[in-house]
Design a protein around this motif. Structure first.
Motif, PDB file in Angstrom:
ATOM      1  N   TYR A   1       6.026  10.149   1.246  1.00 33.59           N
ATOM      2  CA  TYR A   1       5.592   8.798   1.560  1.00 33.59           C
ATOM      3  C   TYR A   1       6.336   8.260   2.783  1.00 33.59           C
ATOM      4  CZ  TYR A   1       3.807   8.709  -3.243  1.00 33.59           C
ATOM      5  OH  TYR A   1       3.151   8.981  -4.418  1.00 33.59           O
TER       6      TYR A   1
ATOM      7  N   GLU B   1      -0.226   8.327   6.151  1.00 36.22           N
ATOM      8  CA  GLU B   1       0.400   9.633   6.339  1.00 36.22           C
ATOM      9  C   GLU B   1      -0.649  10.721   6.486  1.00 36.22           C
ATOM     10  OE1 GLU B   1       2.952   7.563   3.042  1.00 36.22           O
ATOM     11  OE2 GLU B   1       0.824   7.808   3.534  1.00 36.22           O
TER      12      GLU B   1
ATOM     13  N   ASN C   1       7.600   4.852   4.639  1.00 30.37           N
ATOM     14  CA  ASN C   1       8.051   3.558   4.099  1.00 30.37           C
ATOM     15  C   ASN C   1       8.666   2.715   5.201  1.00 30.37           C
ATOM     16  OD1 ASN C   1      10.963   2.321   3.227  1.00 30.37           O
ATOM     17  ND2 ASN C   1       9.393   1.762   1.733  1.00 30.37           N
TER      18      ASN C   1
ATOM     19  N   TRP D   1       4.425   0.954   1.567  1.00 30.81           N
ATOM     20  CA  TRP D   1       4.289   2.396   1.393  1.00 30.81           C
ATOM     21  C   TRP D   1       2.918   2.867   1.854  1.00 30.81           C
ATOM     22  CZ3 TRP D   1       8.569   4.844  -0.503  1.00 30.81           C
ATOM     23  CH2 TRP D   1       9.507   4.063  -1.169  1.00 30.81           C
TER      24      TRP D   1
ATOM     25  N   TRP E   1      11.153   8.248   5.374  1.00 33.54           N
ATOM     26  CA  TRP E   1      10.330   9.198   4.631  1.00 33.54           C
ATOM     27  C   TRP E   1      10.975   9.384   3.250  1.00 33.54           C
ATOM     28  CZ3 TRP E   1       5.613  10.962   5.701  1.00 33.54           C
ATOM     29  CH2 TRP E   1       5.167  10.969   7.023  1.00 33.54           C
TER      30      TRP E   1
ATOM     31  N   ARG F   1      11.390   8.921  -7.013  1.00 31.99           N
ATOM     32  CA  ARG F   1      11.203   8.980  -5.572  1.00 31.99           C
ATOM     33  C   ARG F   1      12.578   8.963  -4.900  1.00 31.99           C
ATOM     34  NH1 ARG F   1       6.454   5.230  -3.253  1.00 31.99           N
ATOM     35  NH2 ARG F   1       5.492   6.255  -5.051  1.00 31.99           N
TER      36      ARG F   1
ATOM     37  N   GLN G   1      -0.087   5.939   1.420  1.00 32.46           N
ATOM     38  CA  GLN G   1      -0.742   6.490   0.246  1.00 32.46           C
ATOM     39  C   GLN G   1      -0.113   7.815  -0.189  1.00 32.46           C
ATOM     40  OE1 GLN G   1      -1.817   6.938   3.275  1.00 32.46           O
ATOM     41  NE2 GLN G   1      -2.521   9.067   3.415  1.00 32.46           N
ATOM     42  N   GLY G   2       0.689   8.399   0.686  1.00 30.39           N
ATOM     43  CA  GLY G   2       1.343   9.660   0.381  1.00 30.39           C
ATOM     44  C   GLY G   2       0.531  10.862   0.820  1.00 30.39           C
TER      45      GLY G   2
ATOM     46  N   CYS H   1       3.013   9.731  10.346  1.00 27.72           N
ATOM     47  CA  CYS H   1       2.731   8.433   9.730  1.00 27.72           C
ATOM     48  C   CYS H   1       2.366   7.462  10.842  1.00 27.72           C
ATOM     49  CB  CYS H   1       3.933   7.936   8.958  1.00 27.72           C
ATOM     50  SG  CYS H   1       3.795   6.232   8.351  1.00 27.72           S
TER      51      CYS H   1
END
Length: 115
Positions: free
Chosen positions: A95, A6, A97, A105, A36, A45, A107-108, A22
């Motif tokens: 994140y 991301e 996904n 996932w 997302w 989450r 790494q954010g 992403c």
């Protein structure tokens, strides 16, 4: 090996906009629904938006409908989240996904919206 990376997070004032990206690899991208999620401090989450493999089916959390837009470019193996009219409650780590046999996932990326 599936990888999701991301980018695009940052600090923005309320009412502002950000575009998250992403980049995906290791999957047949055009066949996969991409999602997302976000996680706010101290909260679970949550799913924010999803887009089907062909891009024809979109879904959004009620809290972001009308403000966020998910899109994808299958030629680039990329999915995007355009976030407009941001609110302080949108603050969190976002994140990317994809679900196969298991969840993968990224790494954010941190999004912080100041009031």
């Amino acid at each position: 090996q599936v990888q999701l990376v991301e980018s695009g997070g940052g600090l923005v004032q309320a009412g502002g906009s950000l575009r998250l990206s992403c980049a995906a690899s290791g999957i047949i991208f055009s066949l996969k629904t991409m999602n997302w999620y976000r996680q706010a401090p101290g909260k679970q989450r949550e799913l924010v938006a999803a887009i089907s493999g062909g891009g024809g089916s979109l879904s959004y959390a009620d809290s972001v409908k009308g403000r966020f837009t998910i899109s994808r470019d299958n030629a680039k193996n990329a999915v995007y989240l355009q976030m407009n009219s941001l609110k302080p409650e949108d603050t969190g780590v976002y994140y990317c996904n994809v679900k196969t046999i298991i969840d993968f996932w990224g790494q954010g990326t941190q999004v912080t919206v100041s009031s």
